[in-house]
Write a protein that holds these residues in place. Structure first.
Motif, short mmCIF file in Angstrom:
data_model
loop_
_atom_site.label_atom_id
_atom_site.label_comp_id
_atom_site.label_asym_id
_atom_site.label_seq_id
_atom_site.Cartn_x
_atom_site.Cartn_y
_atom_site.Cartn_z
N TYR A 1 0.84 -1.22 0.32
CA TYR A 1 -0.26 0.16 -0.20
C TYR A 1 0.82 1.70 0.01
O TYR A 1 0.63 2.62 -0.76
CB TYR A 1 -1.01 0.02 0.93
CG TYR A 1 -2.40 -0.95 1.25
CD1 TYR A 1 -2.80 -0.77 -0.05
CD2 TYR A 1 -1.91 -2.19 1.09
CE1 TYR A 1 -4.28 -0.97 -0.27
CE2 TYR A 1 -3.55 -2.67 1.45
CZ TYR A 1 -4.49 -2.29 0.51
OH TYR A 1 -5.21 -3.16 0.49
N ILE A 2 1.93 1.52 0.87
CA ILE A 2 3.15 2.16 0.86
C ILE A 2 3.70 3.02 -0.90
O ILE A 2 3.63 3.84 -1.49
CB ILE A 2 4.35 2.70 1.68
CG1 ILE A 2 3.30 2.81 2.91
CG2 ILE A 2 5.53 3.47 1.63
CD1 ILE A 2 4.45 2.79 4.16
N GLY A 3 3.78 0.98 -1.58
CA GLY A 3 4.36 1.70 -2.65
C GLY A 3 3.79 2.16 -3.61
O GLY A 3 3.71 2.51 -4.51
N LEU A 4 2.30 1.55 -3.65
CA LEU A 4 0.52 2.29 -4.00
C LEU A 4 0.69 3.07 -4.67
O LEU A 4 0.15 4.15 -5.01
CB LEU A 4 -0.45 1.20 -4.45
CG LEU A 4 -1.82 1.98 -5.41
CD1 LEU A 4 -0.67 1.17 -6.50
CD2 LEU A 4 -3.03 1.04 -4.65
N LEU A 5 0.88 4.07 -3.00
CA LEU A 5 0.63 5.94 -2.39
C LEU A 5 1.87 6.62 -3.20
O LEU A 5 1.43 7.28 -3.70
CB LEU A 5 1.00 5.42 -1.33
CG LEU A 5 0.79 7.18 -0.44
CD1 LEU A 5 -1.22 7.77 -0.78
CD2 LEU A 5 0.36 6.97 0.80
N ILE A 6 3.00 5.92 -3.51
CA ILE A 6 4.40 6.55 -4.08
C ILE A 6 4.31 6.29 -5.63
O ILE A 6 4.16 7.97 -5.77
CB ILE A 6 5.25 6.36 -3.49
CG1 ILE A 6 5.71 6.69 -1.87
CG2 ILE A 6 6.75 6.50 -3.80
CD1 ILE A 6 6.79 5.48 -0.75
N ASN A 7 4.09 5.57 -5.85
CA ASN A 7 3.26 5.86 -7.41
C ASN A 7 2.70 6.33 -8.04
O ASN A 7 2.69 6.71 -9.02
CB ASN A 7 3.20 4.08 -8.31
CG ASN A 7 4.64 3.46 -8.21
OD1 ASN A 7 5.50 3.57 -7.45
ND2 ASN A 7 4.93 2.01 -8.75
N LEU A 8 1.48 6.15 -6.92
CA LEU A 8 0.56 7.54 -7.45
C LEU A 8 0.32 8.68 -7.13
O LEU A 8 0.30 9.73 -8.09
CB LEU A 8 -0.81 7.30 -7.01
CG LEU A 8 -1.53 5.73 -6.79
CD1 LEU A 8 -2.97 5.35 -6.14
CD2 LEU A 8 -2.65 5.90 -9.18
N VAL A 9 0.93 9.17 -6.42
CA VAL A 9 1.55 10.73 -5.63
C VAL A 9 3.42 11.18 -6.70
O VAL A 9 2.73 11.90 -7.57
CB VAL A 9 2.12 11.19 -4.35
CG1 VAL A 9 2.45 12.38 -4.46
CG2 VAL A 9 0.92 11.10 -4.02
N SER A 10 3.50 10.33 -6.90
CA SER A 10 4.76 10.53 -8.12
C SER A 10 4.39 10.17 -10.24
O SER A 10 4.72 11.49 -10.08
CB SER A 10 5.78 9.72 -8.03
OG SER A 10 6.74 9.43 -7.21
N ALA A 11 2.82 9.68 -10.40
CA ALA A 11 2.48 10.30 -10.73
C ALA A 11 1.66 11.31 -11.40
O ALA A 11 2.10 11.83 -12.90
CB ALA A 11 1.39 8.88 -11.70
N LEU A 12 0.72 11.33 -10.66
CA LEU A 12 0.26 13.13 -10.56
C LEU A 12 0.87 13.96 -10.83
O LEU A 12 0.80 15.30 -11.18
CB LEU A 12 -0.56 13.15 -9.21
CG LEU A 12 -2.05 11.79 -9.71
CD1 LEU A 12 -2.82 12.03 -7.97
CD2 LEU A 12 -2.80 12.17 -10.48
N LEU A 13 2.19 13.97 -9.68
CA LEU A 13 2.76 15.52 -10.04
C LEU A 13 3.93 15.23 -11.52
O LEU A 13 4.07 16.90 -11.31
CB LEU A 13 4.24 15.35 -8.76
CG LEU A 13 3.74 15.22 -7.91
CD1 LEU A 13 4.87 15.21 -6.09
CD2 LEU A 13 3.48 16.25 -7.14
N GLY A 14 4.06 14.62 -12.33
CA GLY A 14 4.67 14.08 -13.20
C GLY A 14 3.69 14.64 -14.28
O GLY A 14 3.92 15.65 -15.36
N ILE A 15 2.87 14.43 -14.70
CA ILE A 15 1.57 14.85 -15.59
C ILE A 15 1.15 16.21 -15.14
O ILE A 15 1.18 17.07 -16.13
CB ILE A 15 0.36 14.31 -14.79
CG1 ILE A 15 0.15 12.18 -15.62
CG2 ILE A 15 -1.45 14.18 -15.68
CD1 ILE A 15 -0.57 11.66 -15.41
N LEU A 16 1.19 16.78 -13.77
CA LEU A 16 1.52 18.52 -13.58
C LEU A 16 2.40 18.89 -14.12
O LEU A 16 2.21 20.13 -14.71
CB LEU A 16 0.87 18.61 -12.62
CG LEU A 16 0.88 19.94 -11.58
CD1 LEU A 16 0.21 20.48 -12.44
CD2 LEU A 16 1.06 20.14 -10.42
N LEU A 17 3.82 19.04 -13.92
CA LEU A 17 5.08 18.55 -14.74
C LEU A 17 4.32 19.13 -16.27
O LEU A 17 5.15 19.95 -16.82
CB LEU A 17 6.13 18.14 -14.07
CG LEU A 17 6.03 18.88 -12.33
CD1 LEU A 17 7.53 18.11 -12.01
CD2 LEU A 17 6.48 20.45 -12.44
#
Length: 454
Positions: free
Chosen positions: A94-110
């Protein structure tokens, strides 16, 4: 314990192979998506290939970040699986999934803020820029879906169930090929989308993978609804500890992806034919190289499980000697694949120009030598990370990438204006630089103590 009993108590080459072949197949299919898309797009000409390569450079940066954090989660899960602790397994997932989703959303924003300007700055023509932007805008859906799929795949890999992620690609790739082919060229009543059609196919296949793996995760674990608590007491403390462990691993992979993409942007300053050759060869290097990568990753999973189970003495020595011979065989297979590729260039890329095909063939000497050095370095890296020696591995990669590869690529392309053959040879010299640092660290053996007590 006798030598015979030690050999029997350690994972055999067949067991490593059972872990490795799905990892290799999965990775080959992952990078094969890019190869297939590039091949389908190549019928549109060098400019379309260049546009796809430029957009894939940006998209690949985001996928590389996800892969980095997923790789860290995979090691944590392998250690938890070796100890048999369900709380640690739940925490890693679950922590791995949370980190991946946050990283993806930040990358998409950039990408949404800066992506167009970056592509326009490096594209040869406005038409190449327009095609690249259209591809990238759709590819962001791939990034979001892969945030979930990569994490779930790492969970199954860490638990030794490496076939499930491989099966997800067996299902998804035919969908990707069919949809991409139809949309790129407008066949079977579908709209003709050109380069963007390849991104749509990749997005649909990534969604299919995420759903497949998510369904199996819930079926096999029940989502860990009956497991209470977190590995380090609270979710916040567990997240912090996971990040402390993961950041050097993530830093290494993120650095690698950033460097690869910076180099691709520098390659874009070469002629269109030379840049097209570099764009086409890189996915092949990743696809064929996955024989060695998969073996190294399987070795790392087994080492992490053995350390989690308290096996760090003679039995580990026996296992590693056996695994290193397998890595040598894998390197020879990779070299054979590269030889077959270079002998088949005219048939595979018949629609491309003579200069582009000649550049591809000229890469052969490097392609034959590189697997031996890279394969052994990969084994060292995964062994060190499995033992928690993540910072040293990161330092070796980061320093050679930033102090050698980036400056030399800039020198060869921007100042000396050398051919793609010379530029491509730099990856061989980089592996030679890493070799003594990695092997000395493994022989010193500090990593055998395993990760620090938590």
């Amino acid at each position: 314990m006798t030598a015979t009993s030690i050999r029997q108590s350690t994972p055999s080459s067949a067991e490593i192979f059972r872990l490795a072949w799905p990892l290799g197949l999965k990775a080959m299919m992952l990078h094969g998506i890019v190869v297939i898309d590039a091949w389908l797009v190549s019928a549109l000409g060098e400019e379309s290939v260049a546009a796809m390569g430029l957009a894939a450079t940006v998209g690949g940066l985001l996928l590389g970040v996800l892969f980095a954090f997923s790789n860290a989660a995979q090691i944590r899960i392998a250690q938890a699986y070796g100890s048999g602790d369900p709380v640690s397994l739940k925490t890693g997932a679950y922590i791995g999934l949370l980190i991946n989703l946050v990283s993806a959303l930040l990358g998409i924003l950039l990408v949404w803020i800066f992506g167009d300007r970056v592509i326009e700055a490096f594209a040869h023509t406005p038409d190449i820029a327009a095609q690249a932007v259209s591809y990238l805008s759709v590819f962001m859906w791939v990034v979001l879906m892969e945030a979930v799929a990569q994490c779930l795949g790492s969970f199954f890999n860490g638990c030794g169930r490496t076939t499930l992620p491989a099966y997800s690609y067996l299902i998804a790739i035919p969908i990707n090929v069919a949809v991409s082919y139809s949309l790129i060229h407008g066949h079977y009543g579908m709209p003709e989308m050109g380069v963007a059609g390849a991104a749509v196919g990749s997005a649909i296949s990534s969604l299919t993978r995420a759903l497949f793996l998510g369904a199996h995760f819930l079926r096999l674990t029940g989502g860990y609804r009956d497991v209470t608590g977190w590995r380090n007491g609270t979710f916040g403390a567990s997240l912090h500890r996971h990040l402390v462990f993961a950041m050097p691993i993530a830093g290494q992979f993120i650095s690698m992806v950033i460097v690869n993409n910076i180099c691709m942007f520098i390659y874009a300053k070469m002629s269109v034919n030379q840049f097209a050759a570099m764009t086409l060869i890189n996915p092949w290097v990743m696809v064929a190289g996955n024989f060695s990568t998969a073996w190294g990753m399987a070795t790392g999973i087994a080492v992490a499980q053995m350390l989690g189970n308290g096996q760090s003495g003679p039995e580990l020595n026996v296992f590693l000697r056996r695994a290193w011979w397998g890595a040598f065989v894998a390197a020879l297979i990779v070299a054979g694949c590269f030889l077959a590729l270079c002998l088949s260039v005219d048939a595979i890329y018949a629609s491309l120009g003579t200069e582009t095909r000649a550049a591809l063939v000229s890469f052969l000497p490097v392609l034959l030598l590189m697997p031996l050095l890279r394969g052994s370095n990969i084994m060292c890296g995964h062994t060190l990370r499995a033992g928690g020696d993540t910072l040293y591995s990161m330092n070796v990669h980061v320093l050679t990438q930033w102090l050698f590869r980036v400056p030399m690529v800039a020198l060869f392309v921007l100042w000396l204006d050398l051919s793609a053959t010379w530029v491509f040879s730099l990856i061989l010299f980089e592996e030679a630089l890493k070799f003594p640092f990695f092997h000395r660290r493994v022989l010193q053996g500090e990593w055998r103590k395993g990760p620090a007590e938590e």
